[in-house]
Design a protein around this motif. Structure first.
Motif, PDB file in Angstrom:
ATOM      1  N   ARG A 426       0.709  -1.059  -0.031  1.00 59.00           N
ATOM      2  CA  ARG A 426       0.141   0.050   0.091  1.00 59.00           C
ATOM      3  C   ARG A 426       0.776   1.265  -0.107  1.00 59.00           C
ATOM      4  N   GLU A 427       2.026   1.252   0.725  1.00 57.62           N
ATOM      5  CA  GLU A 427       2.842   2.458   0.960  1.00 57.62           C
ATOM      6  C   GLU A 427       3.515   2.717  -0.651  1.00 57.62           C
ATOM      7  N   LEU A 428       3.809   1.503  -0.965  1.00 51.05           N
ATOM      8  CA  LEU A 428       4.499   1.558  -2.537  1.00 51.05           C
ATOM      9  C   LEU A 428       3.588   2.159  -3.542  1.00 51.05           C
ATOM     10  N   HIS A 429       2.172   1.648  -3.590  1.00 52.63           N
ATOM     11  CA  HIS A 429       1.414   2.197  -4.556  1.00 52.63           C
ATOM     12  C   HIS A 429       0.956   3.578  -4.293  1.00 52.63           C
ATOM     13  N   ASP A 430       0.990   3.943  -2.775  1.00 52.72           N
ATOM     14  CA  ASP A 430       0.588   5.420  -2.690  1.00 52.72           C
ATOM     15  C   ASP A 430       1.367   6.527  -3.150  1.00 52.72           C
ATOM     16  N   SER A 431       2.792   6.019  -3.131  1.00 57.99           N
ATOM     17  CA  SER A 431       3.982   6.688  -3.293  1.00 57.99           C
ATOM     18  C   SER A 431       4.737   6.517  -4.735  1.00 57.99           C
ATOM     19  N   GLN A 527      -1.435   6.254  16.764  1.00 58.66           N
ATOM     20  CA  GLN A 527      -0.177   7.011  16.785  1.00 58.66           C
ATOM     21  C   GLN A 527       0.517   6.931  15.303  1.00 58.66           C
ATOM     22  N   VAL A 528       0.492   5.551  14.863  1.00 60.28           N
ATOM     23  CA  VAL A 528       1.247   5.176  13.793  1.00 60.28           C
ATOM     24  C   VAL A 528       0.466   5.932  12.376  1.00 60.28           C
ATOM     25  N   GLN A 529      -0.781   5.961  12.453  1.00 60.74           N
ATOM     26  CA  GLN A 529      -1.445   6.535  11.441  1.00 60.74           C
ATOM     27  C   GLN A 529      -1.257   7.892  11.396  1.00 60.74           C
ATOM     28  N   VAL A 530      -1.232   8.690  12.767  1.00 58.03           N
ATOM     29  CA  VAL A 530      -1.120   9.973  12.927  1.00 58.03           C
ATOM     30  C   VAL A 530       0.211  10.333  12.249  1.00 58.03           C
ATOM     31  N   LEU A 531       1.035   9.700  12.727  1.00 55.31           N
ATOM     32  CA  LEU A 531       2.573   9.944  12.343  1.00 55.31           C
ATOM     33  C   LEU A 531       2.667   9.879  10.678  1.00 55.31           C
ATOM     34  N   VAL A 533       0.261  10.533   8.463  1.00 51.62           N
ATOM     35  CA  VAL A 533      -0.511  11.610   7.895  1.00 51.62           C
ATOM     36  C   VAL A 533       0.502  12.820   8.041  1.00 51.62           C
ATOM     37  N   VAL A 534       1.355  13.119   9.185  1.00 52.62           N
ATOM     38  CA  VAL A 534       2.015  14.162   9.347  1.00 52.62           C
ATOM     39  C   VAL A 534       3.189  14.052   8.433  1.00 52.62           C
ATOM     40  N   GLN A 535       3.775  12.864   8.350  1.00 53.45           N
ATOM     41  CA  GLN A 535       4.634  12.833   7.155  1.00 53.45           C
ATOM     42  C   GLN A 535       4.580  12.786   5.913  1.00 53.45           C
ATOM     43  N   GLU A 536       3.235  12.626   5.264  1.00 50.70           N
ATOM     44  CA  GLU A 536       2.606  13.001   4.325  1.00 50.70           C
ATOM     45  C   GLU A 536       2.704  14.450   4.028  1.00 50.70           C
ATOM     46  N   ALA A 537       2.163  15.128   4.922  1.00 52.62           N
ATOM     47  CA  ALA A 537       1.979  16.606   4.951  1.00 52.62           C
ATOM     48  C   ALA A 537       3.247  17.045   4.772  1.00 52.62           C
ATOM     49  N   LEU A 538       4.358  16.651   5.508  1.00 50.66           N
ATOM     50  CA  LEU A 538       5.645  17.170   5.286  1.00 50.66           C
ATOM     51  C   LEU A 538       6.191  16.918   4.033  1.00 50.66           C
ATOM     52  N   SER A 539       5.823  15.716   3.426  1.00 52.66           N
ATOM     53  CA  SER A 539       6.272  15.383   2.143  1.00 52.66           C
ATOM     54  C   SER A 539       5.788  16.360   0.921  1.00 52.66           C
ATOM     55  N   ASN A 540       4.450  16.660   1.143  1.00 54.81           N
ATOM     56  CA  ASN A 540       3.857  17.709   0.378  1.00 54.81           C
ATOM     57  C   ASN A 540       4.458  19.167   0.256  1.00 54.81           C
ATOM     58  N   VAL A 541       4.852  19.460   1.565  1.00 50.82           N
ATOM     59  CA  VAL A 541       5.417  20.687   1.879  1.00 50.82           C
ATOM     60  C   VAL A 541       6.808  20.690   0.988  1.00 50.82           C
ATOM     61  N   ARG A 542       7.603  19.499   1.228  1.00 49.44           N
ATOM     62  CA  ARG A 542       8.928  19.286   0.592  1.00 49.44           C
ATOM     63  C   ARG A 542       8.712  19.386  -0.874  1.00 49.44           C
ATOM     64  N   LYS A 543       7.984  18.863  -1.544  1.00 47.98           N
ATOM     65  CA  LYS A 543       7.702  18.577  -3.013  1.00 47.98           C
ATOM     66  C   LYS A 543       7.219  20.032  -3.594  1.00 47.98           C
ATOM     67  N   MET A 588      -3.573  10.986   2.716  1.00 46.75           N
ATOM     68  CA  MET A 588      -3.952  11.310   4.200  1.00 46.75           C
ATOM     69  C   MET A 588      -5.513  11.186   4.592  1.00 46.75           C
ATOM     70  N   ARG A 589      -6.540  11.268   3.658  1.00 48.62           N
ATOM     71  CA  ARG A 589      -7.784  11.174   4.345  1.00 48.62           C
ATOM     72  C   ARG A 589      -7.990   9.479   4.132  1.00 48.62           C
ATOM     73  N   GLU A 590      -7.431   8.724   3.512  1.00 48.08           N
ATOM     74  CA  GLU A 590      -7.770   7.298   3.878  1.00 48.08           C
ATOM     75  C   GLU A 590      -6.897   6.803   5.357  1.00 48.08           C
ATOM     76  N   ARG A 591      -5.975   7.400   5.502  1.00 44.38           N
ATOM     77  CA  ARG A 591      -5.518   7.077   6.745  1.00 44.38           C
ATOM     78  C   ARG A 591      -6.072   7.585   7.795  1.00 44.38           C
ATOM     79  N   ALA A 592      -6.672   8.874   7.701  1.00 44.75           N
ATOM     80  CA  ALA A 592      -7.426   9.509   8.794  1.00 44.75           C
ATOM     81  C   ALA A 592      -8.833   8.472   9.030  1.00 44.75           C
ATOM     82  N   ALA A 593      -9.366   8.233   7.964  1.00 48.70           N
ATOM     83  CA  ALA A 593     -10.776   7.305   7.792  1.00 48.70           C
ATOM     84  C   ALA A 593     -10.434   6.029   8.786  1.00 48.70           C
ATOM     85  N   ARG A 594      -9.059   5.385   8.741  1.00 40.52           N
ATOM     86  CA  ARG A 594      -8.774   4.137   9.350  1.00 40.52           C
ATOM     87  C   ARG A 594      -8.930   4.178  10.813  1.00 40.52           C
ATOM     88  N   ILE A 595      -8.764   5.612  11.395  1.00 40.98           N
ATOM     89  CA  ILE A 595      -8.791   5.729  12.956  1.00 40.98           C
ATOM     90  C   ILE A 595     -10.078   6.836  13.358  1.00 40.98           C
TER      91      ILE A 595
END
Length: 633
Positions: A426-431, A527-531, A533-543, A588-595
């Motif tokens: 899933r991670e490979l597919h999403d990135s 905690q894993v899902q929150v982390l 989501v934060v990492q994905e947001a930081l990745s978008n900032v970087r890109k 990010m929305r998919e990860r948030a929906a899981r929790i």
């Protein structure tokens, strides 16, 4: 009627007699003391009369008549006091014949003296002195009589004291003797009887000599001893029988404990089966033991382990089809059986050739599902009782549970591996997959531009390919960072700080972390899902953001948790059709929906963007309940 003296009556009679004697002695002593005290006062009063006589004689010629008359009256009062006594002082004369005679002589002389000393003319001083001396001698005779009587009373008092001392000694001896006779000796007899009872001499009896409390107690002791003697006659056999049963139960519990410990330590099916074969052979005292495992369809039995089984039998029975030999039972009629081995029987002929005469077959079942079989071989005829069969069934059930536990553990490990692979996919597919799709499109554009000979498009496409490859490599590095990031079981702050430190190292951007409030700890899965989501947001900032600084703000209170990732970049239009940005937002929305959380995007072109992740209070409830902790584990 025969009157029965109880122990209380005996002690009361002895004590009463002692009390009467003591009271009588004390009364006599008090009376003698009273006489002595009164006699002493009488001696003092008589002595005072001598002084008064000389005073009267000295003042007869010189003193006024009134004073002389007063002295006569005081002297007469002293005589009356001696005659009548004074109980309040006390003062009394211990009268006896000599004392009576001396007192009458004193009275007689006083009356004659008073007549001579009151007539006129008064006698000459020489005559007065002679009369006074004669009267004083009479008083001395009275005093001597009183003192002699007091001396006799003193002797009587000493005699009473000696008598009381002797009475006290006699009373002590009498009390000791009666205590020994009525209390100590009966108690000693009972004690000797109890000692004989403690030595299992139930024929012991206590002699009954009296009808008091100790006599009744001795009679009760004899009845008790007789009852115990009658009960003890068959008790030894019952004790031996019960001891044998308890020893059997102890051996069974010890066997179950040893087998349970062995099965708990075993980590492979082969080690478990081999150890169980050795244990069950020792417990059942068998000559050989074999552990067979049945397949799911119960078509054949595989020999897992053997202990004491001949090599030829181990090789020939490595795989036994169900029903071909009596060792392999079918699931339909599986039960614990004792099978005599007959040489003429073709199914057990090989066992007879090895010298075995009895086979005990115990099925290994769990929830009515046949997992295998335990076979015990004996070189003698064996008949199992219900206790032995129950023990073997219990051991087989322990083995079945352990085998099922190993299978469940293997399935759990397989499920965990599958989930981990699914997560990685899933991670490979999403990135990376998105980046590779973009690169594929750019390659097609590059091929088309080369065919057309469009150098400008070709150069621009090569630039896009180079940028895409670098971003793909960045995504790979980011995924590796994500996989190595660990959450904290108590608070997410350490994981966030680690993520921001790695982000600063990779991008060179300044980061800020602010945490406000102290809410309940998050569940580890949350905690894993929150982390992520934060990492994905930081990745978008970087890109895409072209920012200089990034802020991560965390607010925790009773209403839940809120995470914000802000930057000071170029921002974007949320409604614009940006495929790459939409992919990140979808992740990010998919990860948030899981929790059960929500993600909100706030962005203004030229003024940066803000990603807000809001968690409901239920995200923290699992961390505070046993069920949540078990799920997290």
């Amino acid at each position: 009627m025969t009157y029965t003296w109880t122990l209380a009556r005996k002690l009361l009679a002895i004590g009463g007699a002692m009390l009467v004697l003591a009271l009588g002695s004390i009364g006599l002593t008090l009376w003698v003391s009273w006489q002595l005290e009164g006699g002493a006062a009488a001696v003092n009063e008589a002595g005072r009369m001598r002084m008064q006589t000389w005073q009267l004689a000295a003042s007869l010629h010189d003193a006024p008549p009134a004073q002389v008359q007063a002295q006569f009256e005081r002297f007469q009062a002293s005589l009356d006091l001696l005659a009548q006594g004074d109980p309040s002082r006390p003062l009394l004369v211990p009268w006896n014949d000599p004392a009576q005679a001396a007192f009458h002589d004193v009275l007689k002389q006083w009356q004659a003296l008073r007549v001579r000393w009151t007539q006129q003319p008064l006698p000459e001083p020489v005559a007065v002195r002679a009369d006074a001396e004669a009267f004083v001698r009479a008083v001395d005779v009275l005093v001597n009589a009183i003192e002699q009587q007091l001396a006799r009373f003193t002797s009587i008092l000493h005699l009473y004291q000696l008598a009381m001392l002797g009475l006290a000694l006699a009373a002590a001896v009498a009390l000791l003797y009666t205590g020994y006779l009525f209390v100590l000796e009966p108690l000693a007899r009972l004690q000797r009887g109890l000692e004989r009872m403690e030595q299992a001499d139930f024929g012991a009896r206590v002699e009954v000599n009296t009808h008091d409390e100790f006599g009744r107690l001795a009679a009760g002791f004899n009845r008790m001893a007789q009852t115990l003697q009658s009960l003890y006659r068959g008790l030894e056999d019952k004790v031996r029988e019960k001891t044998a049963k308890l020893e059997l139960q102890r051996g069974r519990l010890a066997a179950l404990y040893d087998v349970s410990a062995l099965l708990a330590r075993a980590d492979t099916l082969e080690a478990m089966a081999q150890g169980f074969a050795a244990q069950v052979r020792r417990i059942a005292q068998a000559d050989a033991a074999a552990i067979r495992w049945s397949d799911e369809a119960n078509q054949r039995y595989l020999l897992l382990a053997a202990e004491g089984l001949p090599q030829a039998m181990s090789e020939s029975e490595h795989c036994v089809p169900t029903g071909e030999c009596l060792c392999g039972q079918s699931a339909a009629d599986a039960r614990t059986r004792v099978i005599p081995i007959v040489a003429a029987d073709r199914t057990l002929g090989h066992c007879a050739r090895e010298g075995f005469r009895t086979l005990v077959s115990v099925p290994v079942q769990l929830h009515h599902r046949l997992l295998g079989e335990v076979d015990l071989f004996y070189r003698a005829d064996v008949a199992l009782g219900e206790e032995e069969k129950s023990l073997l069934d219990a051991l087989a059930n322990h083995l079945a549970g352990a085998m099922e536990g190993l299978r469940a553990a293997a399935l759990e490990r397989e499920r965990a591996v599958a989930e981990e692979r699914s997560f990685i996919a899933r991670e490979l597919h999403d990135s990376i997959a998105q980046s590779l799709a973009f690169l594929k499109i750019q390659v097609q554009l590059l091929r088309a531009a080369r065919q057309r000979g469009d150098a400008a498009v070709l150069e621009r496409t090569l630039g896009e390919l180079d940028t895409g490859v670098r971003e793909c490599m960045g995504d790979v590095r980011e995924l590796l960072v994500h996989f190595r990031t660990r959450t904290n079981a108590e608070h997410i702050e350490p994981a966030l700080r680690t993520t921001l430190q790695k982000f600063e190292h990779q991008t060179g951007l300044r980061t800020h972390l602010e945490i406000d409030g102290h809410g309940l700890p998050l569940d580890p899965d949350v905690q894993v899902q929150v982390l992520h989501v934060v990492q994905e947001a930081l990745s978008n900032v970087r890109k895409h953001a072209q920012a200089r600084e990034v802020w991560v703000e965390v607010a925790a209170d009773s209403a839940g948790w809120r995470f914000e990732v802000r930057d000071d970049g170029v921002g974007f239009e949320p409604e614009a059709d940006r495929a790459e940005t939409h992919v990140g937002l979808r992740i990010m929305r998919e990860r948030a929906a899981r929790i059960g959380a929500q993600v909100r995007i706030d962005a203004v072109p030229g003024a940066g963007s803000c990603v807000t992740l809001t968690l409901p209070p239920s995200a923290t409830a699992a961390a505070t309940t046993p069920a949540g902790s078990a799920a997290a584990a």
